[in-house]
Design a protein around this motif. Structure first.
Motif, mmCIF file in Angstrom:
data_model
loop_
_atom_site.group_PDB
_atom_site.id
_atom_site.type_symbol
_atom_site.label_atom_id
_atom_site.label_comp_id
_atom_site.label_asym_id
_atom_site.label_seq_id
_atom_site.Cartn_x
_atom_site.Cartn_y
_atom_site.Cartn_z
ATOM 1 N N ALA A 103 0.877 -1.337 0.156
ATOM 2 C CA ALA A 103 0.072 0.075 0.049
ATOM 3 C C ALA A 103 0.890 1.695 0.232
ATOM 4 C CB ALA A 103 -0.988 -0.425 1.086
ATOM 5 N N ASP A 104 0.323 2.194 -0.547
ATOM 6 C CA ASP A 104 0.908 4.009 -0.424
ATOM 7 C C ASP A 104 0.391 4.895 -0.310
ATOM 8 O OD1 ASP A 104 2.154 5.804 -1.233
ATOM 9 O OD2 ASP A 104 3.037 5.327 -2.909
ATOM 10 N N PRO A 105 -0.120 5.607 1.221
ATOM 11 C CA PRO A 105 -1.063 6.135 1.713
ATOM 12 C C PRO A 105 -1.052 7.443 1.457
ATOM 13 C CG PRO A 105 -0.224 5.283 3.347
ATOM 14 C CD PRO A 105 0.236 4.962 1.897
ATOM 15 N N GLN A 106 0.137 7.989 0.551
ATOM 16 C CA GLN A 106 0.699 8.808 0.212
ATOM 17 C C GLN A 106 0.009 9.487 -0.764
ATOM 18 O OE1 GLN A 106 1.758 11.347 2.865
ATOM 19 N NE2 GLN A 106 1.925 9.541 3.842
ATOM 20 N N PRO A 107 -0.677 10.907 -1.455
ATOM 21 C CA PRO A 107 -1.838 11.588 -2.482
ATOM 22 C C PRO A 107 -0.195 11.301 -3.444
ATOM 23 C CG PRO A 107 -2.324 12.191 -0.536
ATOM 24 C CD PRO A 107 -1.181 11.503 0.276
ATOM 25 N N VAL A 108 -0.505 12.037 -4.373
ATOM 26 C CA VAL A 108 0.667 12.237 -5.658
ATOM 27 C C VAL A 108 0.334 13.723 -5.560
ATOM 28 C CG1 VAL A 108 -0.254 9.624 -7.183
ATOM 29 C CG2 VAL A 108 -1.275 12.301 -7.184
ATOM 30 N N GLU A 109 1.432 14.168 -5.906
ATOM 31 C CA GLU A 109 1.261 15.513 -6.425
ATOM 32 C C GLU A 109 1.019 16.038 -7.660
ATOM 33 O OE1 GLU A 109 5.692 17.279 -5.539
ATOM 34 O OE2 GLU A 109 5.782 15.710 -3.463
ATOM 35 N N PHE A 110 0.613 17.031 -7.757
ATOM 36 C CA PHE A 110 -0.779 18.104 -8.851
ATOM 37 C C PHE A 110 0.474 18.901 -9.452
ATOM 38 C CE2 PHE A 110 -2.523 21.602 -10.563
ATOM 39 C CZ PHE A 110 -3.615 20.551 -11.011
ATOM 40 N N SER A 111 0.587 18.490 -10.530
ATOM 41 C CA SER A 111 1.021 19.403 -11.272
ATOM 42 C C SER A 111 0.580 20.030 -12.750
ATOM 43 C CB SER A 111 2.376 18.649 -12.383
ATOM 44 O OG SER A 111 3.083 19.333 -13.245
ATOM 45 N N ALA A 112 0.081 20.394 -13.009
ATOM 46 C CA ALA A 112 -0.697 21.879 -14.175
ATOM 47 C C ALA A 112 -0.610 21.436 -15.284
ATOM 48 C CB ALA A 112 -1.162 23.111 -13.146
ATOM 49 N N PRO A 113 -1.351 20.550 -15.496
ATOM 50 C CA PRO A 113 -0.983 20.773 -17.453
ATOM 51 C C PRO A 113 -0.949 22.062 -17.926
ATOM 52 C CG PRO A 113 -3.306 20.002 -16.752
ATOM 53 C CD PRO A 113 -2.330 20.332 -15.621
ATOM 54 N N THR A 114 0.026 21.802 -19.367
ATOM 55 C CA THR A 114 0.146 22.940 -20.198
ATOM 56 C C THR A 114 0.141 22.027 -21.167
ATOM 57 O OG1 THR A 114 2.605 22.056 -20.045
ATOM 58 C CG2 THR A 114 1.681 23.851 -18.296
ATOM 59 N N THR A 115 -1.133 21.741 -22.114
ATOM 60 C CA THR A 115 -1.779 21.413 -23.065
ATOM 61 C C THR A 115 -2.607 21.977 -23.541
ATOM 62 O OG1 THR A 115 -2.674 19.942 -22.019
ATOM 63 C CG2 THR A 115 -1.089 18.778 -23.009
ATOM 64 N N PRO A 116 -2.774 22.522 -24.748
ATOM 65 C CA PRO A 116 -4.437 22.968 -25.286
ATOM 66 C C PRO A 116 -5.780 23.063 -25.069
ATOM 67 C CG PRO A 116 -2.614 22.018 -26.653
ATOM 68 C CD PRO A 116 -2.558 21.648 -25.772
ATOM 69 N N VAL A 117 -6.175 24.066 -24.398
ATOM 70 C CA VAL A 117 -7.803 23.347 -23.967
ATOM 71 C C VAL A 117 -8.452 22.300 -24.828
ATOM 72 C CG1 VAL A 117 -9.884 24.584 -22.841
ATOM 73 C CG2 VAL A 117 -7.339 25.643 -22.145
ATOM 74 N N VAL A 118 -9.430 21.449 -24.329
ATOM 75 C CA VAL A 118 -10.197 21.125 -25.106
ATOM 76 C C VAL A 118 -11.205 21.142 -24.809
ATOM 77 C CG1 VAL A 118 -10.547 18.576 -25.788
ATOM 78 C CG2 VAL A 118 -8.104 18.929 -26.371
#
Length: 628
Positions: A393-408
């Motif tokens: 098990a891995d109880p630690q939430p993943v870190e968020f990295s804001a995407p930079t891709t074009p808006v869809v």
């Protein structure tokens, strides 16, 4: 949790007075399947539609192609009609009087007849005037006279027949209290036409969208029409619960539809093999209504019984505190009794080991003015025993990295069944109406984590009188709510979550279920669901503009091997896929076996639900209560 993080006292007091209209769903029989807001598609067939389209052919050719795409994507049991203006006369001065009355209802808004709709569209010959105002009145008259309804207008220019002015017609229909939302698409229009079409849409709380050419129109029309049709869509095979466990119907994994009645427990039986985990959930969508939110609380209870009806002391209870907003509420159980060996004890023996278990569902707390019965979706899944659960098990939430891709641009669905697919990390935009719950889904593999945030953009109306509750929630593949956040929105930009960078899961691993807290529900790979809520404003009888939203989605980590089951299967196909039941619901029919869950073989395709499933932490007996 989607509904239990309520606003601060002042904002809650403001929103509590919101009066909203009851949707057509409240009158729907649970045996009829999906129901959508009846919609009239209004096509411009004036002489200007003979002009060349930049993408080739004429504008009318492009419009016909777009309608074909729209019709193909339309749910089979949606109610869609078609009208056109400008087909019966020319556009000479002598013909103006007749031309300004030239509105034809080509198909009434009945259960969609796709060949007839396409044939009617192909038969349109553009040549006349542009009586937009008259066409809106005619479309409104063709629709049912109560309940949510929509008009989707495609026009390439200004009304050439006013009066009636089309924006005045929109105001007139709004002032009469009609629940008609008008969406307008400007097909290669100038500024003056754009302003007129925008006024029509905004006056009724609808959307305006530009389509520069035929190629754009073919993409835009199905998306706008999907929003017009968007509503709660219950679905499932008929199943009738029993008032006593002895008569309970035995249900295989799949999705079912029944009726739940006030304070009357209903029993269902599920055969669970040794070492397997059973999942059972019931989802009710409560009708919107007028009144005091403080008296609009509803609660669903779910209990588990073993052999000979022995009470297994397992109670899951879910409370919706703002049912008046038309919330969907799910009570669920992740039952692991069959994982435990039968001890032979008189007190617990009938609740351990493989065998037949009984799930009793009750609508236990009733809101003032609630109907006597409502449709309820029942979702059942059985997960086999495992021999190798995979990584720790891995109880630690993943870190968020804001995407930079074009808006869809995307069009979210009105339920889990028709949630819009988000193909991995990226930025996605949609438009949400007041009073909507909108769903999207993202596939997350073993070892990966999901993180996202939602930005509600500026609205055309601002200020405290336009206050709404906004919320978002994240669900796992069997619709357990993993996290949520909510706040008030008064027309100026807001981002959820408010105090964190994003809502995020831990890396998805089978053994997470043995951890404490919310990470226990982060133990199933596959489709994860994002729900976005925008409640009605305190002036719900007034038309209010929709709100643009943007989802920033990140999927973190590399896929890794999942668990192995006792039969050596690593994907679980023998557990559910071979018995999957096909349920046609909403925008597409998806097989339960294609639910996107890789190893678990969960069989549930639930609709429009706010779901909370408790994954067991290893204890046989559990009792849980959570407020929404």
């Amino acid at each position: 949790m989607f509904l239990n993080r309520i606003l601060a006292a002042a904002a809650a007091a403001v929103i509590a007075s919101v009066p909203v209209a009851m949707p057509a769903l409240a009158q729907q029989s649970p045996q009829t399947g999906t129901e959508y807001a009846p919609t009239m598609l209004v096509l411009d067939a004036s002489g200007s539609m003979l002009a060349a389209d930049p993408s080739g052919g004429t504008k009318m050719d492009a419009a016909e192609n777009a309608v074909r795409s729209f019709v193909t994507a339309t749910p089979d049991n949606a109610r869609v009609g078609l009208s056109a203006y400008g087909t019966g006369t020319g556009n000479s001065d002598a013909e103006k009087s007749a031309g300004c009355q030239d509105v034809q209802i080509l198909q009434p808004p009945e259960i969609v007849d796709k060949p007839a709709l396409i044939a009617a569209t192909d038969g349109i010959v553009p040549r006349g005037y542009t009586p937009i105002g008259a066409s809106l009145r005619a479309a409104a008259a063709a629709l049912p006279q109560e309940g949510p309804r929509s008009i989707v207008l495609v026009s390439d220019g200004l009304d050439t027949c006013a009066p009636p002015d089309p924006c005045d017609v929109a105001r007139e229909l709004s002032a009469q209290g009609n629940e008609i939302v008008m969406h307008a698409i400007g097909f290669g229009v100038d500024d003056a036409s754009r302003a007129q079409l925008t006024c029509i849409a905004q006056t009724t709380g609808g959307t305006y969208t530009d389509a520069a050419d035929g190629a754009a129109l073919e993409q835009v029309l199905p998306r706008v029409s999907a929003v017009a049709l968007r509503s709660y869509a219950p679905a499932g095979l008929p199943l009738t619960g029993a008032p006593d466990y002895r008569a309970a119907p035995v249900a295989e994994p799949g999705q079912y539809l029944d009726v739940v009645r006030q304070k009357k427990p209903q029993y269902y039986a599920v055969d669970v093999p040794d070492g397997a985990t059973a999942y059972f959930s019931g989802t009710v969508s409560f009708p919107r209504g007028r009144g005091d939110a403080s008296t609009s609380n509803n609660r669903l209870d779910l209990r588990v019984y073993g052999a000979e009806g022995q009470d297994c002391n397992s109670l899951d209870s879910e409370l919706a505190t703002r049912s008046i907003d038309g919330v969907a509420l799910t009570v669920s159980s992740a039952w692991q009794g069959a994982v435990e060996a039968d001890s032979g004890s008189a007190g617990t023996g009938n609740c351990r080991g493989g065998g037949r278990y009984y799930f009793a569902l009750e609508w236990a707390l009733i809101a003032d003015g609630a109907p006597g019965q409502l449709p309820i979706e029942l979702n059942i899944g059985v997960e086999p025993a495992v021999t190798d659960p995979g990584p720790a098990a891995d109880p630690q939430p993943v870190e968020f990295s804001a995407p930079t891709t074009p808006v869809v641009p995307v069009a979210g669905g009105g339920s889990f069944n028709v949630a819009a697919d988000l193909p991995g990390p990226g930025r996605y935009t949609d438009t949400v109406q007041r009073g909507e719950f909108v769903f999207y889904r993202v596939k997350v593999d073993w070892g990966q984590g999901l993180a996202y945030r939602v930005r509600f953009g500026n609205s055309a109306e601002e200020g405290s009188e336009y206050t709404s509750n906004i919320a978002t929630a994240l669900y796992n593949p069997y619709r357990a709510e993993l996290d949520s956040d909510t706040t008030s929105y008064a027309g100026t930009e807001k981002t959820l979550p408010v105090n964190d960078p994003a809502l995020a899961t831990a890396p998805i691993r089978y053994l997470n279920r043995d951890e404490r807290g919310e990470v226990a529900d982060q133990a199933v790979a596959g489709w994860h669901y994002i729900a976005v809520k925008l409640s009605p404003t305190i002036h719900s009888t007034r038309a209010v503009a929709p709100v643009p939203v943007e989802l920033e989605v990140a999927v973190t980590g590399e896929p890794e091997p999942g668990p192995k089951y006792a039969d050596g299967d690593t994907v679980g196909e023998g557990t559910f896929g071979e018995k999957s039941k096909q349920v046609a619901a909403g925008d597409s029919a998806r097989e339960a076996g294609d639910s996107g869950i890789s190893p678990l073989v969960w069989a549930v395709i639930a609709a429009a639900a706010v779901v909370a499933v408790a994954a067991s932490t290893g204890a046989l007996l559990l009792a849980r209560r959570r407020n929404h």
